[in-house]
Design a protein around this motif. Structure first.
Motif, mmCIF file in Angstrom:
data_model
loop_
_atom_site.group_PDB
_atom_site.id
_atom_site.type_symbol
_atom_site.label_atom_id
_atom_site.label_comp_id
_atom_site.label_asym_id
_atom_site.label_seq_id
_atom_site.Cartn_x
_atom_site.Cartn_y
_atom_site.Cartn_z
ATOM 1 N N GLY A 137 -48.479 -4.297 -3.439
ATOM 2 C CA GLY A 137 -49.467 -3.853 -3.535
ATOM 3 C C GLY A 137 -50.122 -2.703 -5.109
ATOM 4 O O GLY A 137 -51.463 -2.370 -5.567
ATOM 5 N N ARG A 138 -49.016 -2.036 -4.906
ATOM 6 C CA ARG A 138 -48.820 -0.803 -6.266
ATOM 7 C C ARG A 138 -48.488 -1.733 -7.383
ATOM 8 O O ARG A 138 -49.636 -0.858 -8.307
ATOM 9 N N TYR A 139 -47.996 -2.937 -7.379
ATOM 10 C CA TYR A 139 -47.389 -2.753 -8.708
ATOM 11 C C TYR A 139 -49.034 -3.948 -8.983
ATOM 12 O O TYR A 139 -49.860 -4.843 -10.215
ATOM 13 N N MET A 140 -49.901 -5.160 -8.584
ATOM 14 C CA MET A 140 -50.574 -5.546 -8.559
ATOM 15 C C MET A 140 -51.920 -4.483 -8.641
ATOM 16 O O MET A 140 -52.730 -4.433 -10.175
ATOM 17 N N TRP A 141 -52.375 -3.326 -8.295
ATOM 18 C CA TRP A 141 -52.943 -2.491 -8.921
ATOM 19 C C TRP A 141 -52.842 -2.124 -10.692
ATOM 20 O O TRP A 141 -53.269 -2.186 -11.849
ATOM 21 N N THR A 142 -50.796 -1.542 -10.456
ATOM 22 C CA THR A 142 -50.871 -1.491 -12.305
ATOM 23 C C THR A 142 -51.112 -2.145 -13.344
ATOM 24 O O THR A 142 -51.551 -2.309 -14.163
ATOM 25 N N SER A 143 -50.655 -3.662 -12.966
ATOM 26 C CA SER A 143 -50.702 -4.501 -14.015
ATOM 27 C C SER A 143 -52.086 -5.390 -14.091
ATOM 28 O O SER A 143 -52.595 -5.418 -14.724
ATOM 29 N N PHE A 144 -53.172 -4.675 -12.370
ATOM 30 C CA PHE A 144 -54.337 -5.101 -13.109
ATOM 31 C C PHE A 144 -55.413 -3.754 -14.125
ATOM 32 O O PHE A 144 -55.433 -4.812 -14.856
ATOM 33 N N TYR A 145 -55.112 -2.896 -13.790
ATOM 34 C CA TYR A 145 -55.360 -1.785 -14.360
ATOM 35 C C TYR A 145 -54.770 -1.611 -15.890
ATOM 36 O O TYR A 145 -55.758 -1.891 -17.102
ATOM 37 N N VAL A 146 -53.410 -1.906 -16.345
ATOM 38 C CA VAL A 146 -53.129 -1.896 -17.539
ATOM 39 C C VAL A 146 -53.708 -3.414 -18.168
ATOM 40 O O VAL A 146 -53.974 -2.968 -19.315
ATOM 41 N N SER A 147 -53.664 -3.949 -17.463
ATOM 42 C CA SER A 147 -54.528 -5.488 -18.113
ATOM 43 C C SER A 147 -55.821 -4.716 -18.730
ATOM 44 O O SER A 147 -56.167 -5.435 -19.524
ATOM 45 N N VAL A 148 -57.204 -4.277 -17.798
ATOM 46 C CA VAL A 148 -58.130 -4.433 -18.315
ATOM 47 C C VAL A 148 -58.002 -2.749 -19.586
ATOM 48 O O VAL A 148 -59.012 -3.528 -20.702
ATOM 49 N N LEU A 149 -57.072 -1.966 -19.748
ATOM 50 C CA LEU A 149 -56.837 -0.591 -20.595
ATOM 51 C C LEU A 149 -56.454 -1.754 -22.006
ATOM 52 O O LEU A 149 -57.223 -2.000 -22.585
ATOM 53 N N THR A 150 -55.803 -3.162 -21.909
ATOM 54 C CA THR A 150 -55.071 -3.540 -22.719
ATOM 55 C C THR A 150 -56.220 -4.103 -23.587
ATOM 56 O O THR A 150 -56.047 -4.886 -24.385
ATOM 57 N N VAL A 151 -57.400 -5.421 -22.355
ATOM 58 C CA VAL A 151 -58.258 -5.863 -22.768
ATOM 59 C C VAL A 151 -59.907 -4.867 -24.225
ATOM 60 O O VAL A 151 -59.661 -5.099 -24.820
#
Length: 404
Positions: free
Chosen positions: A196-210
């Motif tokens: 769950g932590r890994y998914m959340w980290t990937s999600f907000y990192v991807s959003v910030l990258t966008v």
């Protein structure tokens, strides 16, 4: 080649090749679904397809072609030369049923593939049309298979227990009587491995990258498409050159630089480096779209007293929403699936992205089904997002293609 422009030769050849393709397809599907051996037989498939193809171009009657295909398939099975060879786990009724199914999926498509092909001499158009139909059908099956089969194996393996995998690692069937216990691997990933932590980290990192990518690529692409300055053409053509540099070449310099400035093993470092890999392709995609927008609309805004920035904000960006959506989706997928930089720069499990977390499961101490479950978790969300927003991505990628 002109020798093949005869229906009584082209029909059997295409029929034989199509029957072989169908035998392989059905054999693989039955083996995966049942866990029992079902393999294609070369000569049986070629004979079945050749006879079916010959009858199809001879009479062109669907019912006759289907009937002949069933009779030939059953006759070949009775002589032991069937297009499909079955393991001991298949009872006779199952063998007969699968043989009839094979005859159907050979004969019915062949009626469409060979439609319009005469029994005698065929002109170039008739011959090429039959060949193109065959290649189209084969292409659909081939590319569908290379996408579905790995995903199917991944999902089925994730629902196995360690005992089942050790007993028969090539059995890709599932026991539905286990109920919700089929998803034990997924539960354990979130309970024991912090997915769950890994998914959340990937999600907000991807959003910030966008967000960072669009922040820099929108004005950059607009400048290349609309403004006139020295070196514009060189800059425009050289954008993708940066993207063509393999990331593995930059891995060591990035690692050394991040270690020196203290950004290694930090989310901030990942957020700063990901846009470097996505901005060039975003610039290239957006500049083509901006060139396709009518310049008269922007000039009208400038004449009405708007500044260049307000023209971009109030006129250009609303018109470019399809392109922004497609670029945003593409950048999100790149950031979500990125592995090399995350593997190289992150060592603390509490800061792992999803791909880095999956890599940590590739260990002899962790059961294989957990690794497959992690791969499914990483694949399904991005697949759902892509399928849901595909029309926006297609529209944005193709818009401006003529003028860009």
């Amino acid at each position: 080649m002109k020798l093949l422009h005869k229906g009584y030769l082209t029909g059997p050849i295409i029929g034989a090749l199509w029957a072989l393709v169908m035998a392989v397809t059905l054999g693989v599907a039955v083996s995966f679904a049942s866990g029992e051996a079902a393999r294609p037989a070369l000569w049986g498939a070629l004979v079945l397809g050749a006879i079916t193809g010959l009858v199809s171009v001879w009479r062109g009657n669907r019912w006759l072609t289907d009937g002949v295909a069933v009779v030939v398939a059953l006759a070949l099975m009775g002589t032991g030369l069937g297009a499909l060879q079955f393991g001991d786990g298949f009872a006779m009724p199952s063998r007969v049923a699968l043989t009839i199914v094979l005859a159907g999926i050979v004969a019915i498509p062949l009626g469409t593939i060979l439609k319009g092909l005469p029994f005698g001499v065929a002109n170039r158009h008739e011959f090429e049309e039959a060949v193109i139909r065959f290649l189209t059908g084969f292409g659909y099956l081939f590319f569908t298979a290379i996408v579905i089969i790995p995903f199917y194996v991944m999902v089925m393996t994730s629902m196995k227990s360690q005992q089942e995998l050790m007993l028969n690692p090539l059995d890709f069937t599932i026991d539905l009587s286990k109920g919700w216990h089929l998803f034990d691997s997924y539960y354990e990933l979130f309970e024991r491995f912090n997915f769950g932590r890994y998914m959340w980290t990937s999600f907000y990192v991807s959003v910030l990258t966008v967000a960072l990518t669009l922040l820099f690529s929108v004005p950059g692409a607009y400048a290349v498409a609309r403004l006139r300055f020295r070196g514009q053409k060189v800059f425009s053509r050289g954008i993708l050159l940066i993207y063509m540099v393999p990331m593995i070449v930059l891995a060591l310099p990035i690692y050394i630089a991040y270690s020196m400035v203290g950004l290694r093993n930090s989310i901030l470092g990942i957020v700063l480096i990901y846009p470097v890999t996505t901005i060039p392709v975003a610039l290239y995609m957006l500049q083509g779209y901006f060139r396709g927008l009518p310049v008269e609309v922007e000039e009208a805004g400038l004449m009405d007293g708007l500044s260049r920035l307000k023209v971009i904000w109030k006129i250009t960006l609303p018109l470019a929403l399809p392109a922004l959506a497609s670029v945003g989706l593409y950048v999100f997928m790149i950031a979500w699936n990125e592995f090399l930089l995350a593997f190289m720069l992150l060592d603390d499990p509490s800061k792992f992205t999803l791909t880095r977390g999956i890599a940590s499961l590739n260990s002899s101490e962790i059961p294989r089904q957990h690794l497959m479950a992690g791969a499914v978790i990483a694949t399904v969300p991005i697949m759902a997002i892509f399928l849901g927003l595909e029309r926006f991505m297609t529209r944005g990628l193709t818009a401006g293609a003529v003028k860009g």
